[in-house]
Design a protein around this motif. Structure first.
Motif, mmCIF file in Angstrom:
data_model
loop_
_atom_site.group_PDB
_atom_site.id
_atom_site.type_symbol
_atom_site.label_atom_id
_atom_site.label_comp_id
_atom_site.label_asym_id
_atom_site.label_seq_id
_atom_site.Cartn_x
_atom_site.Cartn_y
_atom_site.Cartn_z
ATOM 1 N N ARG A 1 -10.323 22.023 73.342
ATOM 2 C CA ARG A 1 -10.135 23.089 72.360
ATOM 3 C C ARG A 1 -9.167 24.170 72.834
ATOM 4 N NH1 ARG A 1 -15.897 24.826 69.608
ATOM 5 N NH2 ARG A 1 -16.679 22.744 69.052
ATOM 6 N N VAL A 2 -9.020 24.321 74.138
ATOM 7 C CA VAL A 2 -8.261 25.450 74.688
ATOM 8 C C VAL A 2 -6.772 25.290 74.387
ATOM 9 C CG1 VAL A 2 -7.711 26.734 76.788
ATOM 10 C CG2 VAL A 2 -9.995 25.745 76.490
ATOM 11 N N ARG A 3 -6.130 26.420 73.991
ATOM 12 C CA ARG A 3 -4.716 26.424 73.614
ATOM 13 C C ARG A 3 -3.967 27.558 74.327
ATOM 14 N NH1 ARG A 3 -6.340 22.374 71.893
ATOM 15 N NH2 ARG A 3 -6.307 21.511 69.767
ATOM 16 N N GLU B 1 -5.454 19.624 81.081
ATOM 17 C CA GLU B 1 -4.300 19.559 81.971
ATOM 18 C C GLU B 1 -3.103 20.280 81.340
ATOM 19 O OE1 GLU B 1 -4.160 18.362 85.030
ATOM 20 O OE2 GLU B 1 -6.298 17.854 84.947
ATOM 21 N N GLY B 2 -2.285 20.894 82.196
ATOM 22 C CA GLY B 2 -1.063 21.541 81.728
ATOM 23 C C GLY B 2 -1.228 22.981 81.308
ATOM 24 N N LEU B 3 -2.434 23.535 81.473
ATOM 25 C CA LEU B 3 -2.670 24.939 81.118
ATOM 26 C C LEU B 3 -3.200 25.712 82.319
ATOM 27 C CD1 LEU B 3 -4.241 24.766 77.528
ATOM 28 C CD2 LEU B 3 -1.855 25.145 78.182
ATOM 29 N N THR B 4 -2.887 27.000 82.326
ATOM 30 C CA THR B 4 -3.254 27.902 83.418
ATOM 31 C C THR B 4 -4.027 29.091 82.875
ATOM 32 O OG1 THR B 4 -1.302 27.301 84.728
ATOM 33 C CG2 THR B 4 -2.304 29.444 85.200
ATOM 34 N N CYS C 1 -24.186 42.682 75.995
ATOM 35 C CA CYS C 1 -23.257 42.188 77.016
ATOM 36 C C CYS C 1 -21.850 42.684 76.702
ATOM 37 C CB CYS C 1 -23.290 40.657 77.057
ATOM 38 S SG CYS C 1 -22.323 39.938 78.403
ATOM 39 N N PRO C 2 -21.459 43.840 77.188
ATOM 40 C CA PRO C 2 -20.142 44.422 76.869
ATOM 41 C C PRO C 2 -19.001 43.711 77.584
ATOM 42 C CG PRO C 2 -21.292 45.814 78.457
ATOM 43 C CD PRO C 2 -22.250 44.711 78.085
ATOM 44 N N GLY C 3 -18.463 42.671 76.962
ATOM 45 C CA GLY C 3 -17.359 41.941 77.573
ATOM 46 C C GLY C 3 -16.034 42.671 77.417
ATOM 47 N N TYR C 4 -15.009 42.144 78.068
ATOM 48 C CA TYR C 4 -13.674 42.733 77.979
ATOM 49 C C TYR C 4 -12.631 41.653 78.252
ATOM 50 C CZ TYR C 4 -14.114 42.874 83.097
ATOM 51 O OH TYR C 4 -14.303 42.536 84.412
ATOM 52 N N VAL C 5 -11.390 41.924 77.870
ATOM 53 C CA VAL C 5 -10.294 40.973 78.081
ATOM 54 C C VAL C 5 -9.834 41.047 79.536
ATOM 55 C CG1 VAL C 5 -7.946 40.334 77.441
ATOM 56 C CG2 VAL C 5 -9.553 41.128 75.675
ATOM 57 N N MET C 6 -9.784 39.876 80.195
ATOM 58 C CA MET C 6 -9.302 39.867 81.581
ATOM 59 C C MET C 6 -8.067 38.983 81.771
ATOM 60 S SD MET C 6 -11.917 37.520 83.830
ATOM 61 C CE MET C 6 -12.243 35.792 83.466
ATOM 62 N N GLY C 7 -7.646 38.271 80.726
ATOM 63 C CA GLY C 7 -6.471 37.426 80.902
ATOM 64 C C GLY C 7 -6.193 36.572 79.690
ATOM 65 N N GLU C 8 -5.344 35.557 79.894
ATOM 66 C CA GLU C 8 -4.951 34.681 78.798
ATOM 67 C C GLU C 8 -4.644 33.286 79.324
ATOM 68 O OE1 GLU C 8 -1.245 35.758 76.980
ATOM 69 O OE2 GLU C 8 -0.337 36.352 78.886
ATOM 70 N N ILE C 9 -4.496 32.360 78.391
ATOM 71 C CA ILE C 9 -4.141 30.988 78.726
ATOM 72 C C ILE C 9 -2.644 30.801 78.506
ATOM 73 C CG2 ILE C 9 -4.538 28.556 78.220
ATOM 74 C CD1 ILE C 9 -6.969 30.013 79.380
ATOM 75 N N GLU D 1 -0.336 25.265 87.727
ATOM 76 C CA GLU D 1 -1.249 25.972 88.623
ATOM 77 C C GLU D 1 -2.455 26.411 87.808
ATOM 78 O OE1 GLU D 1 -1.081 29.414 92.114
ATOM 79 O OE2 GLU D 1 0.642 29.063 90.798
ATOM 80 N N ARG D 2 -3.620 25.960 88.165
ATOM 81 C CA ARG D 2 -4.791 26.110 87.296
ATOM 82 C C ARG D 2 -5.243 27.556 87.115
ATOM 83 N NH1 ARG D 2 -5.421 22.321 84.126
ATOM 84 N NH2 ARG D 2 -7.625 21.840 84.350
ATOM 85 N N VAL D 3 -5.195 28.344 88.181
ATOM 86 C CA VAL D 3 -5.627 29.737 88.129
ATOM 87 C C VAL D 3 -4.589 30.606 88.814
ATOM 88 C CG1 VAL D 3 -7.420 31.400 88.776
ATOM 89 C CG2 VAL D 3 -8.068 29.057 88.177
ATOM 90 N N VAL D 4 -4.159 31.662 88.125
ATOM 91 C CA VAL D 4 -3.217 32.617 88.700
ATOM 92 C C VAL D 4 -3.817 34.001 88.567
ATOM 93 C CG1 VAL D 4 -0.945 33.686 88.503
ATOM 94 C CG2 VAL D 4 -1.193 31.208 88.224
ATOM 95 N N LEU D 5 -3.945 34.712 89.685
ATOM 96 C CA LEU D 5 -4.406 36.092 89.675
ATOM 97 C C LEU D 5 -3.209 36.993 89.929
ATOM 98 C CD1 LEU D 5 -7.079 34.474 90.182
ATOM 99 C CD2 LEU D 5 -7.892 36.485 91.408
ATOM 100 N N CYS D 6 -2.930 37.913 89.012
ATOM 101 C CA CYS D 6 -1.739 38.752 89.162
ATOM 102 C C CYS D 6 -2.082 40.225 88.889
ATOM 103 C CB CYS D 6 -0.637 38.278 88.227
ATOM 104 S SG CYS D 6 -1.116 38.094 86.514
#
Length: 344
Positions: free
Chosen positions: A174-176, A264-267, A326-334, A339-344
């Motif tokens: 499902r992830v895009r 596969e192919g998404l980070t 549960c107060p969530g928040y945005v921490m990133g995007e696809i 590279e599977r995970v990138v922290l910037c």
């Protein structure tokens, strides 16, 4: 005739203590009773009749786990009423990742010496976790292990079974690109990485009850904080938004767990500055001189669950999460990438 064996007691197993433990835990188990429970505790099997109305192709989903070496903190503090929440959380937080609603839970306690009050305290935590998850505690087992475990030792594990309609299963397909990654705050370390935690803080010799200014509480209280259970808020988000992926951030941290809900192919690109990391992580990193990469590859760093949603429905998801405490928040995007995970 009342069940009793003097020979077995002399060998280290007091079966009457087991019966007393069942009596003491009964009120806690009663708190978890939900529609569908057929049997009470004490039988050879736990019976549950699920409501399948409205489901086209129901699929059962199961998860099993234990508390791990966090249990040693409970033993050192002689406080046994919280680790049961961890046990439930580690199971139900896993099965919710595919969209399944937990139905019931069973626990297993291995203990050196069966002290009914201690066993009841352990089960009270399990029951509290089940209440938070909206599932029933329909059975379990307590096994006394003299000669194998020291009298004060015990271990706690369990498993949960949930249900989801096949068409509603959340899987990586499902992830895009462009999807938003939401952070669901953790309550602290949860129940992962405690072999490293215990080494860094020298817990066998530390004063776990002393107040720590950096934490605003004692080290023991911070370490024993139960794992947050995300079942109800995540189910609400699934009902309100387009949820494409869910990842439970456990042992292995960001680098192991986030790719588990990616094709596969998404980070997953995470903005480190957005993270709301509790002080226990900073204290742990500084005290143990742990490299940042290892912190993000071992601990949740304040994010107990990551929920990937379409950008268009992110606000609806955040609203549903907040409405359920549960107060969530945005921490990133696809984004596209190998590279599977990138922290910037």
């Amino acid at each position: 005739m009342e069940s009793y064996s003097e020979s077995y007691r002399k060998a280290g197993v007091d079966i009457t203590a087991g019966y007393q433990g069942v009596k003491l835990m009964a009120p806690h188990v009663e708190r978890t009773m939900i529609p569908g429970v057929v049997s009470g505790i004490g039988g050879f099997g736990g019976l549950f009749a699920p409501d399948l109305s409205g489901m086209r192709e129901p699929v059962l989903v199961s998860g099993t786990d234990g508390v791990g070496t966090k249990i040693r903190i409970a033993q050192l503090l002689d406080r046994h009423d919280t680790v049961g929440v961890d046990c439930v959380a580690m199971c139900v937080n896993d099965i919710i990742c595919c969209g399944a609603k937990p139905l019931f839970f069973l626990d297993y306690i291995a203990i050196g010496k069966n002290v009914p009050e201690k066993v009841a305290a352990l089960v009270s935590g399990v029951a509290e976790g089940c209440v938070q998850a909206g599932c029933a505690l329909i059975g379990g087992e307590t096994a006394e292990h003299p000669g194998v475990m020291d009298a004060e030792d015990y271990d706690l594990a369990g498993f949960s079974v949930g249900i989801v309609d096949r068409g509603d299963i959340i899987d990586p397909s499902r992830v895009r690109p462009g999807d938003v990654v939401l952070a669901l705050p953790s309550s602290g370390l949860h129940s992962n990485g405690f072999s490293l935690v215990r080494k860094v803080f020298h817990v066998e010799h530390a004063d776990l009850r002393a107040h720590c200014e950096d934490l605003g509480e004692s080290l023991g209280d911070a370490l024993l904080t139960p794992t947050r259970i995300y079942v109800k808020p995540v189910l609400a988000a699934i009902g309100a938004a387009e949820v494409h992926g869910i990842s439970h951030i456990t042992g292995g941290g960001f680098y192991e767990n986030l790719p588990r809900c990616l094709p596969e192919g998404l980070t997953v690109r995470i903005e480190k500055a957005s993270l709301r990391t509790p002080p226990i992580f900073k204290l742990l990193q500084e005290t143990g001189r742990i490299p940042e990469r290892d912190m993000f590859n071992t601990f949740n760093m304040g994010v107990g669950m990551a929920v990937i949603v379409s950008r268009e429905t992110a606000d609806k998801a955040l609203s549903a999460l907040a409405d359920h405490g549960c107060p969530g928040y945005v921490m990133g995007e696809i984004v596209p990438g190998e590279e599977r995970v990138v922290l910037c």
